[in-house]
Write a protein that holds these residues in place. Structure first.
Motif, short mmCIF file in Angstrom:
data_model
loop_
_atom_site.label_atom_id
_atom_site.label_comp_id
_atom_site.label_asym_id
_atom_site.label_seq_id
_atom_site.Cartn_x
_atom_site.Cartn_y
_atom_site.Cartn_z
N ASP A 614 0.82 -1.21 0.00
CA ASP A 614 0.00 0.00 0.00
C ASP A 614 0.85 1.26 0.00
O ASP A 614 0.62 2.19 -0.77
N GLU A 615 1.85 1.31 0.87
CA GLU A 615 2.62 2.54 1.07
C GLU A 615 3.78 2.70 0.09
O GLU A 615 4.17 3.82 -0.23
N LEU A 616 4.34 1.58 -0.37
CA LEU A 616 5.50 1.68 -1.26
C LEU A 616 5.09 1.65 -2.73
O LEU A 616 5.60 2.42 -3.54
N THR A 617 4.14 0.75 -3.07
CA THR A 617 3.78 0.60 -4.49
C THR A 617 2.45 1.27 -4.83
O THR A 617 2.12 1.38 -6.01
N GLY A 618 1.69 1.68 -3.81
CA GLY A 618 0.39 2.29 -4.09
C GLY A 618 -0.62 1.29 -4.63
O GLY A 618 -1.59 1.67 -5.29
N GLY A 619 -0.38 0.02 -4.34
CA GLY A 619 -1.30 -1.03 -4.81
C GLY A 619 -0.78 -1.75 -6.03
O GLY A 619 -1.46 -2.66 -6.53
N LEU A 620 0.39 -1.36 -6.55
CA LEU A 620 0.96 -2.04 -7.71
C LEU A 620 1.69 -3.30 -7.27
O LEU A 620 2.91 -3.45 -7.42
N GLY A 621 0.95 -4.21 -6.70
CA GLY A 621 1.52 -5.46 -6.23
C GLY A 621 0.48 -6.29 -5.54
O GLY A 621 -0.61 -5.82 -5.21
N SER A 622 0.80 -7.57 -5.31
CA SER A 622 -0.08 -8.48 -4.57
C SER A 622 0.77 -9.26 -3.57
O SER A 622 1.94 -9.58 -3.85
N ILE A 623 0.19 -9.56 -2.40
CA ILE A 623 0.94 -10.23 -1.33
C ILE A 623 1.48 -11.57 -1.82
O ILE A 623 0.77 -12.36 -2.44
N ALA A 624 2.74 -11.81 -1.55
CA ALA A 624 3.40 -13.06 -1.96
C ALA A 624 3.28 -14.09 -0.84
O ALA A 624 3.90 -13.94 0.21
N LYS A 625 2.48 -15.10 -1.08
CA LYS A 625 2.35 -16.20 -0.12
C LYS A 625 3.58 -17.11 -0.20
O LYS A 625 4.06 -17.62 0.81
N CYS A 626 4.05 -17.31 -1.43
CA CYS A 626 5.24 -18.14 -1.68
C CYS A 626 6.20 -17.36 -2.56
O CYS A 626 5.81 -16.41 -3.24
N VAL A 627 7.44 -17.78 -2.58
CA VAL A 627 8.44 -17.08 -3.39
C VAL A 627 8.22 -17.34 -4.87
O VAL A 627 8.45 -16.47 -5.71
N VAL A 628 7.74 -18.55 -5.24
CA VAL A 628 7.43 -18.84 -6.64
C VAL A 628 6.00 -18.40 -6.92
O VAL A 628 5.08 -18.86 -6.24
N PRO A 629 5.78 -17.51 -7.89
CA PRO A 629 4.43 -16.99 -8.15
C PRO A 629 3.43 -18.10 -8.48
O PRO A 629 3.79 -19.13 -9.07
N SER A 630 2.19 -17.87 -8.09
CA SER A 630 1.14 -18.87 -8.32
C SER A 630 0.86 -19.07 -9.80
O SER A 630 0.28 -20.07 -10.20
N GLY A 631 1.28 -18.10 -10.64
CA GLY A 631 1.14 -18.26 -12.08
C GLY A 631 2.04 -19.34 -12.64
O GLY A 631 1.83 -19.82 -13.76
N LEU A 632 3.05 -19.73 -11.86
CA LEU A 632 3.95 -20.82 -12.26
C LEU A 632 3.65 -22.10 -11.51
O LEU A 632 3.64 -23.19 -12.09
N ILE A 633 3.43 -22.01 -10.18
CA ILE A 633 3.08 -23.17 -9.36
C ILE A 633 1.95 -22.77 -8.42
O ILE A 633 2.06 -21.74 -7.75
#
Length: 814
Positions: A614-633
């Protein structure tokens, strides 16, 4: 006069305005003409590419048809074999039933034999008791005979004394004369009686002696009989033991036979189900064959339609050119596109670059066998089509015969072989070797044990084969990476990197680069003639708003806030990238209390990721649950670490962490703003932070382990293949494994995943790797970044792929 003068001035001004508008209109028309010409040319190129791929598809479908045909034959053969096996199974079931009954009958006989042996043992025991009694009686008899013999000795002694007394009496009677005659007669009779007593005693003694002799023989015979009885008892006992063992074995045999019987029955049921399944398989294969034939027919229709479309495109091209000739008479002006480049670009050599900005830039200057679309899918480049042979290892690529380098030289298969081997060369020491080090012979070449890579073979001027050491579905995605750009070998040896991409470098200066469209680009002529890439600008967003740049990539909150009140905000297009911003742990720093696994988990709980987004990207991001993005695994099976500072404190107390020791943070030349949020969250746990700034070269070194606890890093996927994200960051010994993370099991699992052709099983391997990385916590995944793109009013088709690439040749400026 004044009115006439004013009217004249107005007419002149109106004429000037009309002339300017006419010129602008004509200029716009010229740009439209140029863009349409390029569009029609590119349409022709795409149609030809589609025709090539359709021909390739026809070949593949024909091959599939043959395989399905073979499959049907094999299925029919399997059905026959299973039918035969089913009959055998039925015979086996019948035999098993017979064997089972025979075993039961045998068990009954053995039980009877066991009873008989038991009775024999009892009888033997009775005989032993009887013989013992006889032995006792004979022993008493022998004892009585001995007593009689003793008495006879006494009698013999008395007889001898009597005989002696009778002799003395006869002597005395002779002395007495007549007076002793009567006494002499008595003495004589006494002597006769004594002799007879002695003779009787002798006879009795002989009889007793014979009795004793017979008793001794009897005892010996009885003893021998007793030994035989004992031996018989032992044999009978052994027989009984054997019968017991046989009985136990038979019981086990019967149990096994029962299980076998049950299994055979189940097997028979299973075989029936298999027969039904194989029957269904036959029907499905027949349907598949029908579908393949239909697909082949449709593909041939597609080929015919593409041919017709090509003819229409040619007619459209001719008609459009005629139309443009009639409507545009202004000279053609080059179309220039200008934008800001935020990379460092230490070298123009694509083989050794791996940062996202540098690769994004160089991918438009160079090209290889394959490329990727904006959706991350594989597209043809120098290879017009390709296929894999029956071994599922050897890939054959057919190369365009009209492609050239920027210097005009023709491109042949040998140039592709050279460029691939150059990336693997130990002299170059490229960080990108892991993309293709599984090609047959690559390891030996990299170790200097071979002069060439065995698996890369030139089949002809326009044909090349690449053989892998194991089947790998991600190979084409990896081969499409910009680092495998094909370059002119002679120019490379001179230190110049001449490629064959959509644009070529015309000028390099302090401000940046000037790129010129490559007219003979195999993918079609780019829409923009020149691209000016600016690398020095203190406020690039402000320059964009002042129309210096034609598009701008928005990557943080400050930039987003700055355009919110402008018309550009409505034209903002946001893209979620396959990347992760994370905090890594220097795991090999054994002196650090903060690199212990439990403490690493505590740090994960301590960081407020939402606040950072919220404060650094202004919403240009989503919380990372895992280091490998869910779009891959997928990440649904992973629990992750939610923001929970109290739990973090509890872990630190349990681990007895010394809170007075500062957390040493390794930084590049500039301290990234995200680290301030990390510092604040750690301060809430009672920890302080200490920063150390080093050069980019030092920062990216895997040797910097001692003395540092954590570092800031970000990684973007190179391809839509999970291993391209995992291998550089977490495989033992990787040049980008800045954490120093080592896990032999994960290394083996990744190798298994890459070698597995079954997509479902491969996904399971990757999901397990995702779970392992979450459990081992080599880093703190913060967020998956989003980027936005804003463009000028007359700029179209600027798209950012999910791996953060932009194709300059697709951008249209009107």
């Amino acid at each position: 006069m004044f009115k006439l003068w004013m009217k004249k001035r107005k007419d002149e001004e109106l004429a000037r305005i009309n002339t300017e508008e006419h010129i602008k209109g004509q200029e716009k028309l010229v740009k439209l003409k140029q863009n349409e010409e390029n569009l029609l040319h590119n349409l022709d190129v795409r149609i030809k590419d589609s025709q090539n791929q359709t021909e390739n598809l026809i070949s593949i479908i024909e091959a599939i048809s043959k395989r399905v045909e073979e499959q049907v034959k094999y299925i029919n053969h399997v059905v026959d074999e299973i039918t035969n096996y089913s009959a055998m199974a039925e015979e086996l079931a019948a035999s098993s039933d017979t064997s089972y009954q025979t075993a039961k009958d045998t068990l009954d006989v053995i039980e009877e034999g066991s009873k008989a042996v038991h009775n024999t043992l009892e009888a033997m025991e009775e005989i032993k008791k009887s013989i013992t009694s006889v032995m006792n009686e004979i022993t008493e008899l022998k004892s009585a005979a001995a007593q009689i013999d003793s008495i006879l000795g006494i009698i013999k002694g008395i007889a001898d004394q009597t005989n002696l007394l009778s002799l003395n009496a006869a002597i005395e009677a002779a002395r007495a004369g007549e007076a002793g005659l009567g006494f002499a007669v008595v003495a004589k009779e006494v002597k006769v009686l004594a002799d007879r007593s002695a003779k009787s005693a002798d006879d009795i003694s002989k009889i007793i002696e014979n009795i004793n002799l017979n008793v001794t023989k009897t005892v010996a015979a009885i003893e021998k009989s007793n030994e035989k009885i004992i031996e018989g008892s032992q044999i009978a006992e052994k027989s009984n033991t054997s019968f017991n063992k046989i009985q136990s074995s038979i019981n086990q045999l019967i149990a096994s036979m029962k299980e076998i019987n049950s299994s055979i029955n189940e097997q028979s049921s299973g075989l029936e189900a298999i027969l039904m399944s194989t029957d269904n398989m036959t029907k499905i294969s027949e349907k598949a064959m029908s579908m393949v034939e239909s697909a082949l027919m449709n593909t041939q229709f597609t080929k015919a339609a593409l041919t017709a479309l090509g003819q229409v495109a040619l007619l459209l091209d001719g008609m459009t050119k005629e139309l443009i000739k009639e409507t545009a008479d202004v000279e053609k002006e080059p179309i220039n596109l200008t934008f800001y480049f935020g990379g460092s670009l230490p070298s123009l050599d694509p083989a050794i670059n791996n940062s996202i900005e540098d690769v994004r830039f160089l991918s438009n200057i160079h090209a290889g066998l394959l490329t990727t679309s904006e959706s991350g899918d594989v597209l043809p480049a120098l290879a017009k089509n390709w296929y894999v042979e029956d071994d599922n290892l050897t890939w054959v690529f057919n190369i365009r015969n009209n492609a050239t380098f920027h210097n005009g030289k023709k491109i042949y298969a040998k140039h592709i072989k050279y460029s691939l081997e150059r990336v693997l060369s130990p002299k170059l020491n490229s960080p990108n070797t892991w993309f293709i080090d599984y090609i047959e012979g690559a390891k030996e070449f990299m170790e200097g044990k071979a002069q060439e890579v065995k698996g890369i073979k030139v089949l002809g001027d326009y044909s090349l084969s690449i053989k892998l050491s194991f089947p790998f579905s991600g190979f084409l995605l990896f081969l499409s990476q910009p680092c495998f750009a094909v370059m002119d070998p002679e120019e490379v040896e001179r230190g110049r990197f001449i490629g064959c991409g959509a644009y070529m470098i015309e000028e390099v200066n302090e401000q940046g680069y000037k790129l010129k469209a490559f007219d003979n680009y195999f993918g079609g002529k780019p829409y923009c003639d020149y691209i000016n890439v600016v690398k020095k600008d203190d406020n690039p967003l402000e320059s964009f708003k002042n129309k210096k740049y034609d598009f701008f990539i928005v990557s943080n909150k400050k930039e987003l806030e700055e355009i919110k009140e402008t018309p550009y905000y409505n034209r903002l297009k946001s893209y979620e990238l396959l990347g992760t911003i994370f905090i890594g742990f220097k795991i090999k720093n054994t002196d650090s209390p903060f690199t212990k696994k439990a403490v690493r988990k505590a740090f994960n709980y301590a960081i407020n990721k939402k606040r950072i987004i919220d404060e650094l990207t202004g919403g240009l991001g989503s919380i990372a649950k895992c280091v490998v993005p869910s779009g891959l695994i997928p990440t649904d099976h992973v629990r992750g670490y939610e923001y929970n500072p109290e739990k973090a404190k509890e872990i630190l107390r349990k681990e007895k962490v010394n809170l007075s020791r500062p957390v040493n943070i390794l930084c590049g030349p500039k301290t990234h703003p995200v680290l301030k949020f990390i510092e604040e969250d750690l301060k809430a746990l009672g920890l302080t932070c200490k920063y150390t700034n080093v050069s980019n070269e030092e920062y990216r070194s895997t040797k910097l382990q001692k003395g540092y606890d954590i570092f800031f890093y970000g990684w973007y996927a190179d391809a839509m293949e999970p291993s391209s994200f995992i291998e550089p960051l977490f495989v033992t010994g990787s040049t980008s494994n800045l954490c120093g993370y080592e896990n032999d099991y994960l290394d083996k699992l990744l190798k298994l995943a890459k070698e597995t052709t079954n997509p479902m099983r491969r996904l399971e391997y990757y999901k397990e790797i995702q779970q392992i990385l979450s459990e081992d916590v080599p880093c703190i995944p913060l967020y998956h970044p989003h980027n936005g793109i804003i463009t000028g009013e007359d700029v179209l088709n600027v798209n950012l792929s999910n791996i953060a690439m932009i194709k300059f040749d697709n951008i249209i400026k009107g």
